[in-house]
Design a protein around this motif. Structure first.
Motif, short mmCIF file in Angstrom:
data_model
loop_
_atom_site.label_atom_id
_atom_site.label_comp_id
_atom_site.label_asym_id
_atom_site.label_seq_id
_atom_site.Cartn_x
_atom_site.Cartn_y
_atom_site.Cartn_z
N PHE A 1 0.83 -1.21 0.00
CA PHE A 1 0.00 0.00 0.00
C PHE A 1 0.87 1.26 0.00
CE2 PHE A 1 -1.83 3.39 2.65
CZ PHE A 1 -2.93 3.73 1.87
N LEU A 2 1.92 1.27 0.83
CA LEU A 2 2.78 2.44 0.92
C LEU A 2 3.56 2.68 -0.38
CD1 LEU A 2 4.15 1.94 4.56
CD2 LEU A 2 2.51 3.67 3.78
N ILE A 3 3.96 1.60 -1.05
CA ILE A 3 4.64 1.73 -2.33
C ILE A 3 3.73 2.38 -3.36
CG2 ILE A 3 5.50 0.41 -4.31
CD1 ILE A 3 6.78 -1.52 -2.30
N ARG A 4 2.50 1.88 -3.45
CA ARG A 4 1.55 2.45 -4.42
C ARG A 4 1.28 3.92 -4.13
NH1 ARG A 4 -1.02 -1.28 -7.60
NH2 ARG A 4 -2.70 0.19 -8.01
N ARG A 5 1.25 4.25 -2.85
CA ARG A 5 0.99 5.65 -2.47
C ARG A 5 2.20 6.53 -2.78
NH1 ARG A 5 -0.65 7.77 3.63
NH2 ARG A 5 -0.72 9.99 3.13
N GLN A 6 3.39 6.06 -2.43
CA GLN A 6 4.59 6.88 -2.64
C GLN A 6 4.88 7.12 -4.12
OE1 GLN A 6 8.15 5.86 -0.33
NE2 GLN A 6 9.43 6.20 -2.13
N TYR A 7 4.70 6.06 -4.93
CA TYR A 7 5.03 6.17 -6.35
C TYR A 7 3.82 6.52 -7.22
CZ TYR A 7 9.56 4.19 -5.14
OH TYR A 7 10.81 3.98 -4.61
N LYS A 8 2.67 6.77 -6.58
CA LYS A 8 1.46 7.18 -7.29
C LYS A 8 1.08 6.14 -8.35
CE LYS A 8 2.81 12.02 -6.66
NZ LYS A 8 3.15 13.29 -7.34
N ILE A 9 1.10 4.89 -7.94
CA ILE A 9 0.78 3.79 -8.86
C ILE A 9 -0.72 3.51 -8.79
CG2 ILE A 9 1.15 1.35 -9.37
CD1 ILE A 9 3.94 1.65 -8.13
N GLU A 10 -1.37 3.61 -9.93
CA GLU A 10 -2.81 3.38 -9.98
C GLU A 10 -3.18 2.17 -10.82
OE1 GLU A 10 -4.51 7.02 -11.34
OE2 GLU A 10 -3.98 8.15 -9.53
N ALA A 11 -2.23 1.62 -11.55
CA ALA A 11 -2.51 0.46 -12.41
C ALA A 11 -1.25 -0.41 -12.47
CB ALA A 11 -2.92 0.92 -13.80
N LEU A 12 -1.38 -1.56 -13.12
CA LEU A 12 -0.23 -2.44 -13.28
C LEU A 12 0.86 -1.73 -14.07
CD1 LEU A 12 -1.96 -5.85 -14.12
CD2 LEU A 12 -0.85 -5.19 -11.98
N GLN A 13 2.11 -1.93 -13.65
CA GLN A 13 3.24 -1.30 -14.31
C GLN A 13 3.79 -2.24 -15.40
OE1 GLN A 13 4.43 2.08 -12.81
NE2 GLN A 13 2.28 1.57 -12.67
N ARG A 14 3.98 -1.69 -16.59
CA ARG A 14 4.46 -2.50 -17.71
C ARG A 14 5.45 -1.71 -18.56
NH1 ARG A 14 -1.07 -4.15 -17.59
NH2 ARG A 14 -1.31 -6.41 -17.36
N CYS A 15 6.41 -2.44 -19.12
CA CYS A 15 7.32 -1.89 -20.13
C CYS A 15 6.91 -2.46 -21.49
CB CYS A 15 8.77 -2.29 -19.85
SG CYS A 15 9.39 -1.79 -18.24
N HIS A 16 7.07 -1.65 -22.53
CA HIS A 16 6.78 -2.10 -23.89
C HIS A 16 8.01 -1.78 -24.73
CE1 HIS A 16 2.56 -2.43 -22.65
NE2 HIS A 16 2.69 -1.21 -22.14
N ILE A 17 8.58 -2.80 -25.36
CA ILE A 17 9.80 -2.61 -26.13
C ILE A 17 9.65 -3.26 -27.49
CG2 ILE A 17 12.30 -3.01 -26.21
CD1 ILE A 17 12.31 -3.09 -23.20
#
Length: 237
Positions: free
Chosen positions: A97-113
């Motif tokens: 919960f604290l990670i999502r709050r600190q980094y303002k994460i609202e959805a799954l994190q993905r890289c596209h290459i």
């Protein structure tokens, strides 16, 4: 580095795997999931979490009268064990919960290459607006891949722990292994022939301390709980 680096080089990519690696081709657009569990929290927040978990593990020893109630009230030590074990998943849920709050994460994190673009979530990790940072291959002047070499039984293990993307505009963006799946990203950058250079450098203390602060309290908590069980039930083990 002698010769051109390829994805067939076992020293670099012997254990690399991600979804789509078997079907990879020049027209592929690969999506990599990012695991946020290893994201570092602010120092004060992480210390409070770690110390709190350790104190909960030490609580039965700080209050030995609770343990001394056994065998008159055998359920008391058992309750302590159950509560102590529940603190670990609770600790992890709170950290998430604290990670999502600190980094303002609202959805799954993905890289596209792909062969043409690199898309990475930034979320306050670099000096860019929150969201998805999309770079075309032409935007990238060079990618500096920083790695460490460890020797185990005569075999050299190469670990990429930081990637610096140098843009044609002169800006530099730093990405590290605590926030991104650099091993898979590096594989794709090599496969799609992005411009890069390799820099060998020893681990910095930042990564080692992060692992210690993250893992040690959990292991110590389990060890203290096991010790309490041994003290309370010495004949049953």
């Amino acid at each position: 580095m002698q010769g051109k680096l390829t994805v067939e080089d076992e020293r670099w990519f012997g254990s690399t795997y991600f979804k789509g690696i078997k079907q990879l081709n020049p027209a592929s657009n690969i999506t990599l999931k990012i695991i946020t569990f290893f994201y570092p929290l602010k120092v004060r927040t992480q210390l409070l979490l770690s110390v709190g978990l350790l104190l909960m593990g030490l609580l039965p020893f700080i209050t030995p009268s609770a343990i001394s109630l056994y065998p008159m009230f055998p359920e008391v030590p058992l309750i302590f064990v159950i509560i102590n074990l529940c603190f670990v998943p609770g600790h992890l849920v709170l950290r998430h919960f604290l990670i999502r709050r600190q980094y303002k994460i609202e959805a799954l994190q993905r890289c596209h290459i792909s062969a043409r673009t690199v898309s990475l979530p930034v979320n306050s990790l670099v000096n860019e607006p929150d969201g998805q940072l999309v770079l075309s291959k032409n935007d990238i002047k060079e990618i500096d891949v920083i790695y460490n070499v460890q020797t185990n039984k005569g075999h050299s293990i190469r670990t990429v722990y930081q990637v610096t993307i140098c843009l044609a505009s002169g800006k530099e963006l730093n990405f590290d292994m605590l926030h991104y799946p650099l091993k898979s990203i590096f594989y794709l950058l090599v496969y799609f022939n992005y411009p890069m250079k390799l820099t060998q450098r020893r681990w910095t203390m930042k990564y080692q301390l992060h692992v210690v602060v993250l893992i040690f309290p959990i292991l110590a908590h389990f060890a203290l709980t096991s010790l309490m069980v041994l003290l309370v039930f010495p004949l049953n083990l």
